[in-house]
Design an enzyme around this catalytic site. Structure first.
Site, mmCIF file in Angstrom:
data_model
loop_
_atom_site.group_PDB
_atom_site.id
_atom_site.type_symbol
_atom_site.label_atom_id
_atom_site.label_comp_id
_atom_site.label_asym_id
_atom_site.label_seq_id
_atom_site.Cartn_x
_atom_site.Cartn_y
_atom_site.Cartn_z
ATOM 1 N N PHE A 80 0.790 -1.232 0.000
ATOM 2 C CA PHE A 80 0.000 0.000 0.000
ATOM 3 C C PHE A 80 0.828 1.292 0.000
ATOM 4 O O PHE A 80 0.263 2.365 0.199
ATOM 5 C CB PHE A 80 -0.985 0.045 1.178
ATOM 6 N N ASP A 81 2.136 1.212 -0.220
ATOM 7 C CA ASP A 81 2.915 2.457 -0.301
ATOM 8 C C ASP A 81 4.156 2.275 -1.178
ATOM 9 O O ASP A 81 5.252 2.679 -0.808
ATOM 10 C CB ASP A 81 3.316 2.940 1.092
ATOM 11 N N ILE A 82 3.960 1.648 -2.335
ATOM 12 C CA ILE A 82 5.066 1.480 -3.277
ATOM 13 C C ILE A 82 5.354 2.827 -3.939
ATOM 14 O O ILE A 82 4.481 3.424 -4.567
ATOM 15 C CB ILE A 82 4.725 0.426 -4.351
ATOM 16 N N THR A 121 0.503 7.278 -0.610
ATOM 17 C CA THR A 121 1.083 8.590 -0.883
ATOM 18 C C THR A 121 0.451 9.168 -2.137
ATOM 19 O O THR A 121 0.280 8.465 -3.132
ATOM 20 C CB THR A 121 2.613 8.472 -1.078
#
Length: 250
Positions: A80-82, A121
Site C-alpha cells: 500500500f505504499d510502493i 502517498t
C-alpha cells in the site's frame, strides 16, 4: 516481516527501544533511497548517470519483490505504499522494498481486502483505495502504485509537481501515453541505442497497463514480471488512462 526472505525485500534484523523511542533495525543499504536517483535533475551516481539497464533491472526487481509479497509468503502482504522513496538500493543497485508501516496482511485466498480510509502517498494511490466507486481494494492496488513509479522511471520526473509549468499541465500518464503512440523520443540522456529504447518502451507499455482505472483490467504482478521479461513487440498498447489529474498543492 522477520519471516520474509527475498532478494528484493529489505531484511529485518531486529528492533530496539528506550522509553518511548522505538526503532526497527534493517540491513544497511549503501546506495540509499531510489528517490535520490530516479529523477533527471539528480539521477547521477558519482560521475555517471543511472543508466537504462540499471533502471530496467530495478523495475523487474521491485516487481519480483511484490510478487513474493503477494504470492510467495504464507500470508499475502499488501504493501500500500510502493514509491521510489520506499525502494532502497544495495551496493550493486539491487532494489529492496522497505517501509511496511501501511501494509496489510491477509490470507492468500483473499482477493479483496477491507480497509478504513485511504492509505498511501498522493500520486501513487490507486483510485479504488480512496473511493470504492472505482472497484474493490486488492493486490491490484499495489500494481497501480508500481505502475506509477515505473512511469516516473521512464519520464525521469515526478508524476506530481508542485511547480506547474507548461510541460506539466498535461496529466503525467497522458504525457507518457502521447509519447508512446506518437513514436517520438523522450530525449533522455540515459537512452543511448535502440536496445535501450526498446526496454524503455516495454516499461512504458507495462506501466500503462498497471495504472488502468478498473482494477480488473490491470495485470497481476506475476503477469507484470512476465511482460517485462518478454519481447516489446508482443505487448499490446493499453487504452489511454482516462482518470482525472490529481490536484497539486497550491
Amino acid at each position: 516481516m522477520s519471516r520474509t526472505s527475498h532478494v528484493n525485500i529489505i531484511a529485518l534484523l531486529g528492533f530496539c527501544f528506550q522509553g518511548s523511542k522505538r526503532a526497527l533495525v534493517y540491513e544497511f543499504m549503501p546506495n540509499g533511497s531510489f528517490e535520490k536517483l530516479i529523477y533527471e535533475e539528480n539521477a547521477v551516481i558519482g560521475d555517471r548517470q543511472l543508466d537504462c539497464q540499471t533502471l530496467y533491472d530495478i523495475a523487474i526487481g521491485v516487481a519480483r519483490g511484490l510478487e513474493y509479497l503477494h504470492k510467495g509468503c504464507n500470508t499475502r502482504i499488501l504493501h500500500f505504499d510502493i514509491k521510489p522513496h520506499n525502494i532502497l538500493l544495495d551496493e550493486n543497485f539491487c532494489p529492496k522494498i522497505s517501509d511496511f508501516g501501511l501494509a496489510k496482511v491477509c490470507t492468500r485466498k483473499e482477493s479483496i481486502v477491507s480497509i478504513f480510509g485511504a492509505r498511501g502517498t498522493a500520486g501513487y494511490i490507486a483510485p479504488e483505495v480512496f473511493s470504492r466507486n472505482f472497484g474493490a481494494v486488492s493486490h491490484k492496488s499495489d500494481v497501480y502504485s508500481y505502475g506509477m513509479m515505473v512511469l516516473e522511471m521512464v519520464g525521469r520526473r515526478r508524476n506530481l509537481k508542485v511547480e506547474v509549468d507548461a510541460s506539466s499541465e498535461i496529466y503525467f500518464p497522458h504525457w507518457i501515453y502521447n509519447w508512446l503512440v506518437s513514436n517520438q523520443e523522450l530525449g533522455l540522456r540515459s537512452i543511448r541505442n535502440e536496445f535501450e529504447d526498446e526496454k524503455v518502451r516495454k516499461m512504458t507499455i507495462v506501466s500503462l497497463w498497471c495504472i488502468q482505472t478498473n482494477p480488473s483490467t490491470r495485470p497481476s504482478i506475476s503477469k507484470v514480471v512476465e511482460m517485462l521479461e518478454g519481447r516489446a513487440e508482443l505487448l499490446q498498447v493499453p487504452p489511454k488512462p482516462f482518470w482525472f489529474s490529481p490536484p497539486t498543492s497550491p
